[in-house]
Scaffold this motif. Structure first.
Motif, PDB file in Angstrom:
ATOM      1  N   MET A  77     -61.225  38.234   5.928  1.00 42.63           N
ATOM      2  CA  MET A  77     -61.213  36.791   5.688  1.00 42.63           C
ATOM      3  C   MET A  77     -60.009  36.190   6.394  1.00 42.63           C
ATOM      4  O   MET A  77     -58.866  36.555   6.117  1.00 42.63           O
ATOM      5  CB  MET A  77     -61.132  36.513   4.179  1.00 42.63           C
ATOM      6  N   TYR A 109     -57.636  33.027   7.212  1.00 45.03           N
ATOM      7  CA  TYR A 109     -57.204  31.745   6.656  1.00 45.03           C
ATOM      8  C   TYR A 109     -56.302  31.048   7.669  1.00 45.03           C
ATOM      9  O   TYR A 109     -55.438  31.675   8.283  1.00 45.03           O
ATOM     10  CB  TYR A 109     -56.432  31.946   5.355  1.00 45.03           C
ATOM     11  N   ASN A 113     -58.848  29.757  -3.395  1.00 43.86           N
ATOM     12  CA  ASN A 113     -58.380  29.980  -4.770  1.00 43.86           C
ATOM     13  C   ASN A 113     -58.503  28.705  -5.599  1.00 43.86           C
ATOM     14  O   ASN A 113     -58.985  28.726  -6.729  1.00 43.86           O
ATOM     15  CB  ASN A 113     -56.924  30.459  -4.769  1.00 43.86           C
ATOM     16  N   TYR A 162     -66.299  35.029  -3.294  1.00 42.39           N
ATOM     17  CA  TYR A 162     -64.900  35.120  -2.858  1.00 42.39           C
ATOM     18  C   TYR A 162     -64.459  36.576  -2.782  1.00 42.39           C
ATOM     19  O   TYR A 162     -63.900  37.022  -1.771  1.00 42.39           O
ATOM     20  CB  TYR A 162     -64.005  34.344  -3.823  1.00 42.39           C
ATOM     21  N   TYR A 163     -64.717  37.326  -3.843  1.00 45.30           N
ATOM     22  CA  TYR A 163     -64.262  38.722  -3.864  1.00 45.30           C
ATOM     23  C   TYR A 163     -65.090  39.604  -2.940  1.00 45.30           C
ATOM     24  O   TYR A 163     -64.629  40.670  -2.523  1.00 45.30           O
ATOM     25  CB  TYR A 163     -64.283  39.258  -5.295  1.00 45.30           C
ATOM     26  N   HIS A 197     -63.214  38.483   0.376  1.00 46.97           N
ATOM     27  CA  HIS A 197     -61.747  38.587   0.384  1.00 46.97           C
ATOM     28  C   HIS A 197     -61.311  40.052   0.254  1.00 46.97           C
ATOM     29  O   HIS A 197     -60.599  40.419  -0.671  1.00 46.97           O
ATOM     30  CB  HIS A 197     -61.192  37.742  -0.774  1.00 46.97           C
ATOM     31  N   PRO A 220     -57.534  39.928   3.658  1.00 49.22           N
ATOM     32  CA  PRO A 220     -57.180  38.566   4.052  1.00 49.22           C
ATOM     33  C   PRO A 220     -56.119  38.568   5.151  1.00 49.22           C
ATOM     34  O   PRO A 220     -55.190  39.380   5.124  1.00 49.22           O
ATOM     35  CB  PRO A 220     -56.616  37.965   2.759  1.00 49.22           C
ATOM     36  N   HIS A 265     -53.694  35.721   7.111  1.00 51.81           N
ATOM     37  CA  HIS A 265     -53.252  34.329   7.168  1.00 51.81           C
ATOM     38  C   HIS A 265     -52.657  34.050   8.550  1.00 51.81           C
ATOM     39  O   HIS A 265     -51.702  34.715   8.962  1.00 51.81           O
ATOM     40  CB  HIS A 265     -52.225  34.041   6.075  1.00 51.81           C
TER      41      HIS A 265
END
Length: 451
Positions: free
Chosen positions: A163, A165, A284, A297-298, A301, A304, A306
């Motif tokens: 994931m 971000y 979140n 989400y799980y 995720h 993750p 960033h």
């Protein structure tokens, strides 16, 4: 030891080399194929002891133990060749009287094998170089960005769901493509889907495909969906946070079962893809408000990553500009450099559109620039105006007899920012505490030397 004439005719007709030795290792016969293949005339060998010619020949083992060697590989030092042989003891009236070897030169096979190994080694080196080249575009001097790239490198070889971000324009798809190209799925398709651009009415037909005649106006013969097009490859789900709860449930079911059905179809189609998701939203917080499903989400995720915005990685500007300008030079057929003044303008700008905005600005400047270098007038007006505004703020006068009202305001403002940074865990939290925009926050950090 004598050989009957009819047996000699048979041996001479063989295309494989034949060698016959007596019990004392005397060479009593080689056929014509032996002489032709190995370049040794019969009169040079017959009558000699093989133990003197080829002491380590495997046929000696057969003479010692009387056991045949079938499909045997060995190297003949006297001939400098590799051979494949069937070696059989010769028994007469229950007594071992010698041995016969039928051989084939396999030196070419070994040479090809060595060549194959060299190509494998070369291929591995090229693959390593390609792997490094893929991530070169993500090189960084900033620790947080370097950490993001490090994680991407580590998980590229795995099947783990990732994931990404980051704000719009930070390069989430560039990351996803780099991960795909460095993965075992690199030879299959990379399919990117902008989830925000899929209307709810077309979601299933675009994602899953449809069968012939499944709905009015459908294409004859049906159509493969994006999931099928990504078979064996990587599926990049961009803007995943924009999906409605209804569509989230449909996507979750597919990811859980790893099966889907075309619209109008009954046969399940297996899903064999690597999933990489991306969003610029805070999932979140969306979960807390019920706007994003916890189970989806799980599911997404797992790893993750960033990706920091460009304003937090200003030291990378030279690298990014060099890479982008290299591509633009090829595209437009001209080489243009940045003057120091233009670079300083870029450095002081916050780039709200991130790397994508930087690329667009540089392309616009390249397309219209008549020179071999950029000057401030080539820079878009929005960036120049911000630069001028900052200059005006920096020249606010200090009144005699004290710092004056402007100075007092600035001093109070600076103290409030320092205090917000001290009590907040992140800069985002500090911005929320101060109640100002992100852009204004970073402008003030720079103004007061707090970066």
């Amino acid at each position: 030891m004598k050989l009957a004439n009819h047996l000699l005719s048979i041996l001479e007709s063989l295309h494989d080399a034949v060698l016959v030795i007596a019990r004392d290792s005397t060479i009593v016969y080689i056929n014509n194929a032996y002489s032709v293949q190995f370049g040794v005339p019969a009169d040079k060998l017959i009558g000699r002891k093989l133990s003197k010619v080829e002491p380590k020949a495997r046929i000696h083992d057969v003479l010692k133990n009387g056991q045949p060697l079938i499909n045997d590989y060995s190297y003949l030092h006297s001939l400098n060749i590799h051979v494949f042989a069937n070696i059989t003891p010769l028994i007469e009236n229950g007594e071992l009287i010698g041995a016969v070897a039928i051989m084939k030169d396999i030196s070419e096979f070994y040479a090809l094998q060595d060549e194959l190994e060299r190509y494998k080694t070369y291929s591995t080196r090229l693959e390593e170089q390609l792997h490094n080249k893929i991530f070169e575009m993500l090189e960084s001097h900033v620790p947080v960005m370097r950490q993001a790239v490090h994680i991407a490198r580590q998980v590229a070889e795995s099947e783990a769901t990732i994931m990404l971000y980051g704000e719009t324009g930070v390069g989430k798809e560039v990351f996803a493509r780099a991960i795909h190209e460095a993965s075992p799925r690199r030879d299959r398709e990379f399919v990117a889907i902008n989830m925000a651009s899929l209307p709810e009415s077309l979601f299933e037909s675009e994602l899953f495909g449809f069968e012939d005649g499944s709905f009015t106006g459908s294409r004859k013969g049906g159509k493969k969906g994006l999931l099928e097009l990504a078979e064996g490859g990587t599926l990049f789900l961009d803007e995943i946070g924009e999906l409605s709860l209804f569509l989230q449930a449909k996507l979750l079911r597919v990811l859980q079962e790893r099966l889907f059905r075309r619209v109008g179809g009954t046969n399940p189609v297996p899903l064999n893809v690597r999933i990489i998701g991306a969003t610029n939203r805070n999932l979140n917080k969306m979960m807390e408000t019920g706007a994003f499903r916890n189970d989806l989400y799980y599911r997404l995720h797992v790893v993750p990553i960033h990706i920091p915005p460009l304003r937090e990685r200003k030291p990378d500007l030279p690298l990014l500009i060099h890479t982008i300008m290299g591509d633009l030079s090829m595209k437009y057929g001209k080489h243009i450099t940045l003057t120091q003044e233009v670079y300083e303008m870029f450095e002081q700008y916050d780039w709200p559109g991130n790397v994508r905005e930087l690329g667009n600005v540089l392309e616009r400047m390249t397309a219209i620039c008549p020179r071999s270098y950029f000057v401030p007038d080539d820079v878009p007006e929005s960036i120049r105006q911000e630069r001028e505004a900052e200059k005006m703020e920096d020249t606010t006068p200090i009144y005699e007899g004290g710092i004056g009202l402007p100075g007092a305001i600035e001093q109070t403002e600076k103290e409030m920012i320092i205090e917000a940074l001290r009590v907040s865990r992140t800069k985002t939290a500090a911005i929320e505490r101060l109640g100002i925009s992100r852009k204004a926050f970073y402008q003030k950090l720079k103004k007061y030397g707090l970066l």
